[in-house]
Write an enzyme that holds these catalytic residues in place. Structure first.
Site, mmCIF file in Angstrom:
data_model
loop_
_atom_site.group_PDB
_atom_site.id
_atom_site.type_symbol
_atom_site.label_atom_id
_atom_site.label_comp_id
_atom_site.label_asym_id
_atom_site.label_seq_id
_atom_site.Cartn_x
_atom_site.Cartn_y
_atom_site.Cartn_z
ATOM 1 N N HIS A 1 44.945 8.804 -22.796
ATOM 2 C CA HIS A 1 44.754 7.442 -22.274
ATOM 3 C C HIS A 1 45.115 7.469 -20.775
ATOM 4 O O HIS A 1 45.941 8.283 -20.348
ATOM 5 C CB HIS A 1 45.725 6.528 -23.031
ATOM 6 C CG HIS A 1 45.603 5.064 -22.759
ATOM 7 N ND1 HIS A 1 46.112 4.477 -21.626
ATOM 8 C CD2 HIS A 1 45.066 4.056 -23.489
ATOM 9 C CE1 HIS A 1 45.891 3.164 -21.672
ATOM 10 N NE2 HIS A 1 45.251 2.885 -22.791
ATOM 11 N N ASP B 1 53.139 10.477 -25.883
ATOM 12 C CA ASP B 1 52.626 9.107 -25.892
ATOM 13 C C ASP B 1 52.365 8.737 -27.344
ATOM 14 O O ASP B 1 51.366 9.150 -27.930
ATOM 15 C CB ASP B 1 51.341 9.064 -25.048
ATOM 16 C CG ASP B 1 50.597 7.743 -25.179
ATOM 17 O OD1 ASP B 1 50.989 6.918 -26.015
ATOM 18 O OD2 ASP B 1 49.604 7.566 -24.444
ATOM 19 N N GLN C 1 49.742 5.218 -30.418
ATOM 20 C CA GLN C 1 48.852 5.093 -31.584
ATOM 21 C C GLN C 1 49.410 5.785 -32.822
ATOM 22 O O GLN C 1 48.747 5.831 -33.850
ATOM 23 C CB GLN C 1 47.462 5.670 -31.253
ATOM 24 C CG GLN C 1 46.739 4.955 -30.139
ATOM 25 C CD GLN C 1 46.367 3.516 -30.492
ATOM 26 O OE1 GLN C 1 46.358 3.113 -31.663
ATOM 27 N NE2 GLN C 1 46.057 2.721 -29.477
ATOM 28 N N LYS D 1 51.343 -2.800 -30.588
ATOM 29 C CA LYS D 1 50.419 -2.040 -31.440
ATOM 30 C C LYS D 1 51.033 -1.809 -32.820
ATOM 31 O O LYS D 1 50.442 -1.161 -33.675
ATOM 32 C CB LYS D 1 50.066 -0.707 -30.786
ATOM 33 C CG LYS D 1 49.279 -0.890 -29.483
ATOM 34 C CD LYS D 1 48.881 0.423 -28.889
ATOM 35 C CE LYS D 1 48.460 0.312 -27.443
ATOM 36 N NZ LYS D 1 47.185 -0.384 -27.248
ATOM 37 N N CYS E 1 40.111 2.905 -21.968
ATOM 38 C CA CYS E 1 41.089 3.469 -21.024
ATOM 39 C C CYS E 1 41.176 4.990 -21.190
ATOM 40 O O CYS E 1 42.268 5.572 -21.101
ATOM 41 C CB CYS E 1 42.469 2.845 -21.177
ATOM 42 S SG CYS E 1 42.501 1.134 -20.684
HETATM 43 N N1 PLP Z 1 48.603 5.279 -24.722
HETATM 44 C C1 PLP Z 1 47.751 5.059 -25.718
HETATM 45 C C2 PLP Z 1 47.348 6.212 -26.595
HETATM 46 C C3 PLP Z 1 47.249 3.786 -25.934
HETATM 47 O O1 PLP Z 1 46.390 3.562 -26.942
HETATM 48 C C4 PLP Z 1 47.655 2.730 -25.089
HETATM 49 C C5 PLP Z 1 47.085 1.386 -25.244
HETATM 50 O O2 PLP Z 1 45.932 1.230 -25.636
HETATM 51 C C6 PLP Z 1 48.573 3.015 -24.074
HETATM 52 C C7 PLP Z 1 49.020 4.294 -23.910
HETATM 53 C C8 PLP Z 1 49.068 1.938 -23.166
HETATM 54 O O3 PLP Z 1 49.836 1.030 -23.893
HETATM 55 P P1 PLP Z 1 50.356 -0.302 -23.208
HETATM 56 O O4 PLP Z 1 49.148 -0.978 -22.622
HETATM 57 O O5 PLP Z 1 50.957 -1.074 -24.332
HETATM 58 O O6 PLP Z 1 51.344 0.079 -22.173
#
Ligand code: PLP
Length: 420
Positions: free
Chosen positions: A137, A214, A217, A240, A378
């Site tokens: 992401h 990260d 998900q 999430k 993203c």
């Molecule tokens: N990393 C992953 C794999 C994501 O799916 C997301 C959000 O879609 C993020 C990071 C960013 O999360 P946040 O917008 O809650 O900071």
């Protein structure tokens, strides 16, 4: 579930799971869209909140709200107890050794930026390398690019194959004593691929690199044990995993966090302030400048209680069944291409329909009450890799049912007719 076991195929038989009952815990799912009952398949972007979370937040605001840590009065103490109680809840949820390692942040993005600016930036320089993967992401790409610009270190990217699987051996070949940090998703948001985190952590540690995971998900779909994974940093977002927006967590090994300078200055993160010099608070408050999202933390703790009451393994098994069902049904429709067909997947089904832009497809699904995400998610480099501008993405949560899958498939079939 073992920390690094397949999310798709749990080892033990799933306990009975009543998704229709779970659905009733989420008032928003009674919404109608364009005259149809809502089918919500966008939990990977943001999940909905159960009554237990909504009530916990309301109860906190109704009976306990004040600023934390600073007041001797009763409400401030109640708020502090709620906030620090939430921290302990998070610690237990991810099996972290100490609450000193749990930093409340806005979400995954802020957590990764914290590590980038407070861990990597002061330490790295020319000749050092940061290793990520091709399925990250933007939140796990851009902060590292910024560190590279700031310090002169180099970004390396481990490749994926056409199924959207990480080429783990190639990642291992990219590791060397120059690698200072490896940053990887636990589960890809664009493709659903589950990464072999434990194996990567072990390989990175063997070269002396630290690992940032990260987990945005992963945490809603699998039991995560940060100690068993061996991750040095683990980031995730409340919104999430059935909690409110604006709250998330950075888990950081105490030894590393304690050696990091603060990244934001202000109230609560200091011990003493004079015009000559300030000194820093204990962990983890050193990294929580300013008034935190107290009600968000309360909501996050309630969401963790809720998920554990449902049984994370039961939720994961249910979502896996829905994913398998939806994948098989969707693949039968002419013109559909599945994007991301890894052997180990969790909860995400990305696809394209020949000749139709994903946004147009999403709009037609919306007119039938079916909410999916469309776009690059993203993860622009993932789209570039597959040579497409965008996908439609259905993602499943604890409240989705087989009926949702049937409505989704019928809506895509209808969209095919509309665009034929
Ligand atoms: N990393 C992953 C794999 C994501 O799916 C997301 C959000 O879609 C993020 C990071 C960013 O999360 P946040 O917008 O809650 O900071």
């Amino acid at each position: 579930m073992a920390a690094d076991a397949s999310i798709l195929t749990p080892a033990t038989p799933a306990p009975p799971y009543d998704a229709a009952r779970v659905r009733r815990d989420f008032p928003i799912l009674a919404t109608h869209v364009s005259g149809h009952p809502l089918v919500y398949l966008d939990s990977a972007a943001s999940s909905q909140q159960p009554l237990a979370v909504l009530r916990a937040v309301e109860d906190y605001a109704t009976h306990s709200h004040a600023n934390v840590h600073r007041g001797v009065h009763a409400l401030s103490q109640a708020a502090t107890a709620a906030f620090e109680g939430a921290r302990e809840r998070v610690r237990r949820f991810i099996a972290a050794p100490s609450t000193r390692e749990i930093v409340f942040v806005r979400g995954t993005t802020e957590a990764i930026n914290l590590v980038a600016q407070a861990y990597a930036r002061p330490r790295f320089g020319p000749g050092d390398e940061i290793l990520i993967t091709a399925l990250e992401h933007h939140a796990n790409i851009v902060p590292w690019q910024m560190v590279c610009e700031q310090t002169g270190c180099t970004l390396k990217v481990a490749p994926i194959n056409r199924r959207g699987e990480l080429l783990t051996e190639e990642l291992e070949q990219l590791l060397s004593p120059r690698t200072r940090l490896v940053a990887i998703a636990h589960v890809s948001n664009a493709l659903g691929t589950v990464l072999p985190v434990k194996r990567i952590v072990d390989a990175a540690h063997a070269q002396g690199a630290v690992v940032v995971v990260d987990g945005a998900q992963a945490v809603p779909h699998a039991r995560v044990d940060v100690r068993a994974l061996g991750a040095d940093f683990y980031a995730f977002s409340g919104h999430k995993m059935y909690a409110p927006t604006g709250i998330g967590v950075l888990y950081a090994r105490e030894e590393l966090l304690g050696a990091m300078p603060p990244w934001q200055g202000g109230g609560d993160m200091i011990r003493t302030v004079s015009f000559e010099k300030s000194t820093w608070n204990e962990l983890p408050w050193r990294f929580e400048a300013g008034t935190p999202n107290i009600s968000g933390a309360v909501g996050l703790a309630a969401a963790m209680d809720y998920l554990e009451d449902l049984g994370i393994e039961a939720v994961a098994a249910h979502e896996s069944r829905l994913l398998a069902l939806a994948t098989a049904e969707l693949a039968r429709l002419p013109g559909i291409t599945l994007v991301g067909t890894a052997a180990r997947k969790a909860s995400v089904l990305s696809f394209t329909l020949a000749g139709v832009h994903a946004h147009d497809l999403g709009t037609i699904l919306d007119t039938q009450g079916v909410a999916v995400r469309t776009g690059h998610h993203c993860a622009m480099p993932v789209m570039t890799f597959f040579g497409i501008p965008a996908t439609a993405r259905a993602s499943f949560g604890c409240y989705n049912t087989e009926e949702d899958v049937a409505r989704f498939i019928a809506a895509v079939a209808r969209a095919r007719e509309v665009f034929a």
